[in-house]
Design a protein around this motif. Structure first.
Motif, short mmCIF file in Angstrom:
data_model
loop_
_atom_site.label_atom_id
_atom_site.label_comp_id
_atom_site.label_asym_id
_atom_site.label_seq_id
_atom_site.Cartn_x
_atom_site.Cartn_y
_atom_site.Cartn_z
N THR A 1 -7.30 -1.25 7.42
CA THR A 1 -7.40 -2.70 7.58
C THR A 1 -7.67 -3.35 6.22
O THR A 1 -8.05 -2.67 5.27
CB THR A 1 -8.55 -3.06 8.54
N PRO A 2 -7.50 -4.67 6.12
CA PRO A 2 -7.80 -5.36 4.86
C PRO A 2 -9.25 -5.16 4.41
O PRO A 2 -9.54 -5.20 3.22
CB PRO A 2 -7.53 -6.82 5.17
N ALA A 3 -10.17 -4.91 5.35
CA ALA A 3 -11.58 -4.69 5.00
C ALA A 3 -11.86 -3.25 4.58
O ALA A 3 -12.98 -2.91 4.22
CB ALA A 3 -12.46 -5.05 6.18
N GLY A 4 -10.84 -2.38 4.62
CA GLY A 4 -11.01 -1.00 4.21
C GLY A 4 -11.36 -0.05 5.34
O GLY A 4 -11.52 1.14 5.12
N LEU A 5 -11.46 -0.55 6.56
CA LEU A 5 -11.71 0.30 7.73
C LEU A 5 -10.46 1.10 8.02
O LEU A 5 -9.35 0.57 7.97
CB LEU A 5 -12.06 -0.58 8.93
N VAL A 6 -10.63 2.40 8.32
CA VAL A 6 -9.49 3.23 8.67
C VAL A 6 -9.57 3.56 10.16
O VAL A 6 -10.57 4.07 10.64
CB VAL A 6 -9.45 4.53 7.83
N VAL A 7 -8.50 3.24 10.87
CA VAL A 7 -8.36 3.54 12.28
C VAL A 7 -7.30 4.61 12.41
O VAL A 7 -6.20 4.47 11.86
CB VAL A 7 -7.95 2.28 13.08
N THR A 8 -7.62 5.70 13.11
CA THR A 8 -6.68 6.80 13.28
C THR A 8 -6.18 6.85 14.72
O THR A 8 -6.97 6.77 15.65
CB THR A 8 -7.33 8.15 12.91
N SER A 9 -4.89 6.97 14.86
CA SER A 9 -4.27 7.07 16.18
C SER A 9 -3.49 8.37 16.27
O SER A 9 -2.88 8.81 15.29
CB SER A 9 -3.30 5.90 16.39
N VAL A 10 -3.53 8.99 17.44
CA VAL A 10 -2.71 10.17 17.70
C VAL A 10 -1.66 9.75 18.72
O VAL A 10 -1.99 9.37 19.84
CB VAL A 10 -3.55 11.34 18.23
N ILE A 11 -0.40 9.79 18.31
CA ILE A 11 0.70 9.41 19.18
C ILE A 11 1.79 10.48 19.09
O ILE A 11 1.75 11.33 18.20
CB ILE A 11 1.28 8.02 18.83
N THR A 12 2.74 10.42 20.00
CA THR A 12 3.81 11.40 19.96
C THR A 12 4.66 11.19 18.71
O THR A 12 4.82 10.07 18.22
CB THR A 12 4.72 11.32 21.20
N THR A 13 5.18 12.29 18.20
CA THR A 13 6.05 12.22 17.03
C THR A 13 7.32 11.45 17.37
O THR A 13 7.86 10.73 16.54
CB THR A 13 6.36 13.64 16.54
#
Length: 72
Positions: free
Chosen positions: A32-44
């Motif tokens: 995010t612009p604030a430097g927060l990292v969000v991780t998602s696991v999705i199908t390839t």
């Protein structure tokens, strides 16, 4: 831009920082612009269908029925 046609209240706008692609599922790190990292696991397959690439601007949609807390 926000996505309001679906029932997801937590939305994080950001850019894809890293994609760890596996044969079936992939991990997508969105910063995010604030430097927060969000991780998602999705199908390839979804990674390919959505045309996701490092640097692409996306919205991470977070919906959870449970939030767990672990003591440090």
């Amino acid at each position: 831009m926000s996505i309001s046609a679906i029932n997801v209240r937590n939305q994080f706008r950001g850019r894809i920082r890293e994609i760890l692609e596996g044969p079936v599922v992939s991990e997508i790190d969105v910063e995010t612009p604030a430097g927060l990292v969000v991780t998602s696991v999705i199908t390839t397959r979804s990674v390919r269908d959505l045309g996701l690439t490092v640097g692409k601007e996306v919205i991470a949609l977070v919906k959870s029925t449970e939030v767990s807390i672990a003591a440090l």
